[in-house]
Write a protein that holds these residues in place. Structure first.
Motif, mmCIF file in Angstrom:
data_model
loop_
_atom_site.group_PDB
_atom_site.id
_atom_site.type_symbol
_atom_site.label_atom_id
_atom_site.label_comp_id
_atom_site.label_asym_id
_atom_site.label_seq_id
_atom_site.Cartn_x
_atom_site.Cartn_y
_atom_site.Cartn_z
ATOM 1 N N LEU A 10 0.852 -1.175 0.000
ATOM 2 C CA LEU A 10 0.000 0.000 0.000
ATOM 3 C C LEU A 10 0.893 1.232 0.000
ATOM 4 O O LEU A 10 1.844 1.320 0.776
ATOM 5 C CB LEU A 10 -0.895 -0.014 1.246
ATOM 6 N N TYR A 11 0.609 2.172 -0.895
ATOM 7 C CA TYR A 11 1.372 3.419 -0.969
ATOM 8 C C TYR A 11 0.512 4.550 -0.408
ATOM 9 O O TYR A 11 -0.627 4.738 -0.830
ATOM 10 C CB TYR A 11 1.773 3.724 -2.421
ATOM 11 N N VAL A 12 1.052 5.284 0.544
ATOM 12 C CA VAL A 12 0.290 6.327 1.234
ATOM 13 C C VAL A 12 1.044 7.650 1.148
ATOM 14 O O VAL A 12 2.254 7.703 1.383
ATOM 15 C CB VAL A 12 0.070 5.950 2.719
ATOM 16 N N MET A 13 0.335 8.711 0.800
ATOM 17 C CA MET A 13 0.926 10.049 0.781
ATOM 18 C C MET A 13 1.008 10.586 2.213
ATOM 19 O O MET A 13 0.088 10.411 3.002
ATOM 20 C CB MET A 13 0.072 11.003 -0.061
ATOM 21 N N ILE A 14 2.134 11.210 2.557
ATOM 22 C CA ILE A 14 2.268 11.793 3.887
ATOM 23 C C ILE A 14 2.640 13.269 3.768
ATOM 24 O O ILE A 14 3.222 13.699 2.778
ATOM 25 C CB ILE A 14 3.308 11.039 4.753
ATOM 26 N N SER A 15 2.285 14.022 4.808
ATOM 27 C CA SER A 15 2.560 15.462 4.841
ATOM 28 C C SER A 15 3.595 15.746 5.923
ATOM 29 O O SER A 15 3.500 15.226 7.036
ATOM 30 C CB SER A 15 1.267 16.221 5.126
ATOM 31 N N VAL A 16 4.584 16.581 5.570
ATOM 32 C CA VAL A 16 5.683 16.873 6.500
ATOM 33 C C VAL A 16 5.986 18.368 6.484
ATOM 34 O O VAL A 16 6.024 18.991 5.417
ATOM 35 C CB VAL A 16 6.969 16.105 6.101
ATOM 36 N N ASP A 17 6.195 18.955 7.659
ATOM 37 C CA ASP A 17 6.701 20.324 7.761
ATOM 38 C C ASP A 17 8.163 20.251 8.198
ATOM 39 O O ASP A 17 8.511 19.455 9.080
ATOM 40 C CB ASP A 17 5.897 21.117 8.800
ATOM 41 N N LEU A 18 9.014 21.089 7.573
ATOM 42 C CA LEU A 18 10.450 21.011 7.828
ATOM 43 C C LEU A 18 10.990 22.315 8.408
ATOM 44 O O LEU A 18 10.485 23.404 8.113
ATOM 45 C CB LEU A 18 11.209 20.705 6.531
ATOM 46 N N HIS A 19 12.049 22.189 9.202
ATOM 47 C CA HIS A 19 12.776 23.334 9.742
ATOM 48 C C HIS A 19 14.270 23.072 9.565
ATOM 49 O O HIS A 19 14.786 22.045 9.997
ATOM 50 C CB HIS A 19 12.434 23.520 11.230
ATOM 51 N N GLU A 22 16.708 20.948 3.897
ATOM 52 C CA GLU A 22 16.362 21.114 2.492
ATOM 53 C C GLU A 22 15.519 19.948 1.986
ATOM 54 O O GLU A 22 14.676 20.101 1.112
ATOM 55 C CB GLU A 22 17.645 21.233 1.649
ATOM 56 N N GLU A 23 15.782 18.766 2.549
ATOM 57 C CA GLU A 23 14.993 17.593 2.198
ATOM 58 C C GLU A 23 14.539 16.902 3.464
ATOM 59 O O GLU A 23 15.234 16.917 4.477
ATOM 60 C CB GLU A 23 15.829 16.606 1.367
ATOM 61 N N GLY A 24 13.362 16.281 3.390
ATOM 62 C CA GLY A 24 12.832 15.570 4.543
ATOM 63 C C GLY A 24 12.542 14.126 4.202
ATOM 64 O O GLY A 24 13.087 13.579 3.229
ATOM 65 N N PRO A 25 11.701 13.483 4.970
ATOM 66 C CA PRO A 25 11.320 12.102 4.688
ATOM 67 C C PRO A 25 10.603 12.010 3.345
ATOM 68 O O PRO A 25 10.086 13.013 2.841
ATOM 69 C CB PRO A 25 10.359 11.749 5.835
ATOM 70 N N PRO A 26 10.548 10.832 2.731
ATOM 71 C CA PRO A 26 9.801 10.676 1.478
ATOM 72 C C PRO A 26 8.327 11.019 1.693
ATOM 73 O O PRO A 26 7.791 10.806 2.786
ATOM 74 C CB PRO A 26 9.991 9.198 1.124
ATOM 75 N N LEU A 27 7.696 11.554 0.668
ATOM 76 C CA LEU A 27 6.294 11.965 0.781
ATOM 77 C C LEU A 27 5.324 10.819 0.527
ATOM 78 O O LEU A 27 4.103 11.004 0.558
ATOM 79 C CB LEU A 27 6.017 13.134 -0.161
ATOM 80 N N THR A 28 5.861 9.642 0.231
ATOM 81 C CA THR A 28 5.023 8.443 0.137
ATOM 82 C C THR A 28 5.601 7.377 1.054
ATOM 83 O O THR A 28 6.820 7.261 1.194
ATOM 84 C CB THR A 28 4.959 7.883 -1.303
ATOM 85 N N ALA A 29 4.719 6.634 1.686
ATOM 86 C CA ALA A 29 5.133 5.537 2.562
ATOM 87 C C ALA A 29 4.517 4.245 2.046
ATOM 88 O O ALA A 29 3.389 4.237 1.551
ATOM 89 C CB ALA A 29 4.673 5.801 3.990
ATOM 90 N N THR A 30 5.267 3.161 2.140
ATOM 91 C CA THR A 30 4.739 1.859 1.724
ATOM 92 C C THR A 30 4.415 1.027 2.960
ATOM 93 O O THR A 30 5.073 1.140 3.993
ATOM 94 C CB THR A 30 5.745 1.095 0.849
ATOM 95 N N TYR A 223 18.689 26.088 16.090
ATOM 96 C CA TYR A 223 19.804 25.651 15.245
ATOM 97 C C TYR A 223 19.763 24.144 14.978
ATOM 98 O O TYR A 223 20.604 23.624 14.250
ATOM 99 C CB TYR A 223 21.136 26.004 15.927
ATOM 100 N N ILE A 224 18.795 23.440 15.576
ATOM 101 C CA ILE A 224 18.642 21.993 15.358
ATOM 102 C C ILE A 224 17.537 21.769 14.329
ATOM 103 O O ILE A 224 16.452 22.342 14.454
ATOM 104 C CB ILE A 224 18.283 21.268 16.684
ATOM 105 N N PRO A 225 17.786 20.947 13.307
ATOM 106 C CA PRO A 225 16.748 20.674 12.299
ATOM 107 C C PRO A 225 15.499 20.065 12.939
ATOM 108 O O PRO A 225 15.603 19.373 13.967
ATOM 109 C CB PRO A 225 17.417 19.670 11.351
ATOM 110 N N GLY A 226 14.348 20.343 12.332
ATOM 111 C CA GLY A 226 13.094 19.843 12.892
ATOM 112 C C GLY A 226 12.138 19.321 11.838
ATOM 113 O O GLY A 226 12.177 19.725 10.676
#
Length: 365
Positions: A10-19, A22-30, A223-226
């Motif tokens: 199953l492929y699921v779209m996910i939403s992420v906010d970043l601090h 430049e790149e975060g987790p993948p926007l799809t999860a299996t 100063y720590i990524p979020g």
């Protein structure tokens, strides 16, 4: 049919906010069928265990402090899906779910809640103080577990074992000075630690809007990524945790996660939980965002499991909980002779003064 189901993804779209990323987790999860059934069973076990604890507390079989985790199950299960059991985890006093996911048994947890010898801390810790291998509790002082988690992360770095520590706290503890001190030291030393704020929105009974000048907790590290994700979605939590773990293991230092979640019970069993929020609000979250229902609906709508299959899991879980509750109410309480045992991990027996000078107790490791 079963073999076809077992291979389904199953492929699921996910939403992420970043601090500061430049790149975060993948926007799809299996999600595989096997993973889905495992997550469903674990979350259902935590839910049923907490509801049984509620019942036993109201019967005055469980006493003292008792903070329940129902509603937040996706946080514990998703985090464990993104790390390994050789990694380390420390949390506050809402710890029953993590005790289970870290390897504790339902019988041990329930017996600890009732203060019996078969409890995971031999009946001496109660609701807030449960421990397993690589799990450091269960801590009763608000926010105090966060710097302890940094100490565990320092040990991981010192030993060079490629392990990390997950240090959890709530939105109420997020305003504590010791947490910001820990951010600073962890960043200076590039410690392999994931700070996770389980934002259940009401701390002990005050909404985040009334208690925090900034409610964007994932940016609090400055100063720590979020990262901020939906803490009610087990796949969002899992993917964010995997990303955070990779960040730590690559030597980049600490990272901060905010999980937006919700507790169905009050802060503790002494809090009815409806003086600062409405019953309608709680019901709306239950109907629209419940972590177990969300996973169940995904699996059913994508033919990854049948209703009968999930019902069988529900029945098996309920039986396991009832058996554990039976054990927790019949197992003997620890004797007074055990009161001072385990003060030290590995030491010769020694005498401990009791409540009066003429009362003598013995401590054994």
């Amino acid at each position: 049919y079963g073999s076809v189901l077992a291979q389904m993804l199953l492929y699921v779209m996910i939403s992420v906010d970043l601090h500061r990323l430049e790149e975060g987790p993948p926007l799809t999860a299996t999600l595989t069928r096997e993973e889905g059934l495992k997550y469903y069973r674990t979350m259902q076990t935590i839910r049923r265990m907490e509801l049984k604890a509620d019942q036993l507390y109201k019967q005055k079989i469980i006493r003292g402090f008792c903070h329940l985790y129902d509603g937040q199950e996706a946080c514990a299960v998703g985090i464990e899906g993104g790390i390994t059991l050789s990694d380390h985890l420390i949390t506050a006093y809402r710890a029953h779910g993590y005790t289970l996911t870290r390897g504790g048994t339902i019988r041990e947890i329930m017996a600890e809640l009732t203060g019996r010898r078969g409890g995971i801390a031999k009946g001496k810790g109660g609701s807030m103080h449960m421990y397993t291998k690589n799990f450091y509790g269960g801590n009763g002082i608000v926010g105090a577990q966060v710097p302890l988690g940094a100490g565990v992360a320092l040990a991981c770095k010192y030993l060079g074992n490629d392990q990390l520590c997950v240090s959890l706290y709530g939105d109420g503890a997020a305003n504590q000075g010791q947490i910001f001190e820990t951010y600073n030291m962890s960043s200076l030393w590039k410690l392999p630690i994931i700070f996770i704020c389980e934002n259940n929105q009401y701390a002990m009974g005050t909404s985040v809007e009334r208690s925090a000048a900034s409610t964007e907790y994932y940016k609090r590290g400055d100063y720590i990524p979020g990262i901020r994700v939906d803490g009610m979605d087990v796949l969002c939590v899992r993917e964010a945790t995997k990303f955070a773990a990779d960040h730590c293991r690559s030597g980049k230092g600490p990272i901060l996660m905010e999980l937006q979640t919700y507790r169905y019970h009050g802060h503790s069993m002494s809090d009815p939980g409806v003086s600062y929020r409405t019953r309608e609000e709680i019901q709306e979250v239950r109907s629209k965002s419940d972590p177990i229902s969300m996973l169940k609906d995904r699996m059913l709508s994508n033919n990854m499991a049948s209703i009968e299959e999930l019902k069988e899991i529900d029945i098996a879980v309920r039986k396991e909980i009832e058996d554990a509750a039976q054990f927790a109410t019949t197992d003997p309480e620890p004797p007074l002779d055990d009161l001072c045992s385990h003060i030290f991990a590995n030491d010769q027996p020694f005498e401990v003064r009791g409540a009066t000078p003429w009362t003598k107790l013995t401590s054994t490791s």
